[in-house]
Design a protein around this motif. Structure first.
Motif, PDB file in Angstrom:
ATOM      1  N   SER A 141       0.831  -1.211   0.000  1.00 49.25           N
ATOM      2  CA  SER A 141       0.000   0.000   0.000  1.00 49.25           C
ATOM      3  C   SER A 141       0.862   1.256   0.000  1.00 49.25           C
ATOM      4  N   LEU A 142       2.004   1.214   0.666  1.00 53.87           N
ATOM      5  CA  LEU A 142       2.914   2.358   0.658  1.00 53.87           C
ATOM      6  C   LEU A 142       3.428   2.626  -0.752  1.00 53.87           C
ATOM      7  N   ALA A 150       3.225   5.670  -5.847  1.00 51.85           N
ATOM      8  CA  ALA A 150       3.013   5.671  -7.298  1.00 51.85           C
ATOM      9  C   ALA A 150       1.871   6.617  -7.681  1.00 51.85           C
ATOM     10  N   VAL A 151       0.799   6.590  -6.913  1.00 48.95           N
ATOM     11  CA  VAL A 151      -0.345   7.475  -7.184  1.00 48.95           C
ATOM     12  C   VAL A 151       0.086   8.932  -7.057  1.00 48.95           C
ATOM     13  N   ALA A 189       1.746  14.188  -9.358  1.00 50.35           N
ATOM     14  CA  ALA A 189       2.714  15.289  -9.427  1.00 50.35           C
ATOM     15  C   ALA A 189       3.250  15.461 -10.839  1.00 50.35           C
ATOM     16  N   ASN A 190       3.578  14.357 -11.505  1.00 54.06           N
ATOM     17  CA  ASN A 190       4.068  14.452 -12.885  1.00 54.06           C
ATOM     18  C   ASN A 190       3.006  15.038 -13.806  1.00 54.06           C
ATOM     19  N   ARG A 219       3.460   7.255 -18.308  1.00 56.76           N
ATOM     20  CA  ARG A 219       3.333   5.794 -18.347  1.00 56.76           C
ATOM     21  C   ARG A 219       4.206   5.150 -17.269  1.00 56.76           C
ATOM     22  N   SER A 220       5.408   5.661 -17.112  1.00 62.17           N
ATOM     23  CA  SER A 220       6.322   5.059 -16.144  1.00 62.17           C
ATOM     24  C   SER A 220       6.012   5.491 -14.715  1.00 62.17           C
ATOM     25  N   SER A 221       5.112   6.466 -14.563  1.00 59.00           N
ATOM     26  CA  SER A 221       4.714   6.896 -13.218  1.00 59.00           C
ATOM     27  C   SER A 221       3.908   5.817 -12.538  1.00 59.00           C
TER      28      SER A 221
END
Length: 90
Positions: A5-6, A11-12, A17-18, A88-90
């Motif tokens: 979950s961390l 990732a979210v 941010a990106n 995509r890589s985010s």
């Protein structure tokens, strides 16, 4: 909180941010991407390429894979492709 979950929360947040940065920079003049700036990387374009490569590298590592090439090596020059790669890589 579990490790899973961390990592999901990170990732979210990273994607959010990106997306905010890309939304803002997309409304700026294209010349801004290649303007020389005193920083870790000389241009915003190179900074975005670094972000894309770093995110890709860490994703691959989390999958137990050691990448032999980075996305920036296949970059064809369109900044929109870099933005899409970063997201995509985010």
């Amino acid at each position: 909180m579990t490790l899973q979950s961390l990592l999901r929360d990170y990732a979210v947040y990273n994607h959010w941010a990106n997306q905010r940065i890309i939304d803002w920079i997309s409304d700026q003049p294209l010349e801004l991407m290649d303007r020389q700036t005193p920083s870790s990387f000389p241009t915003l374009r190179m900074t975005f390429l670094h972000i894309w490569d770093a995110q890709y590298l860490w994703y691959e590592r989390l999958q137990g894979v050691s990448p032999d090439a980075f996305p920036s090596k296949q970059y064809d020059g369109l900044i929109q492709d870099v933005f899409e790669g970063v997201l995509r890589s985010s």
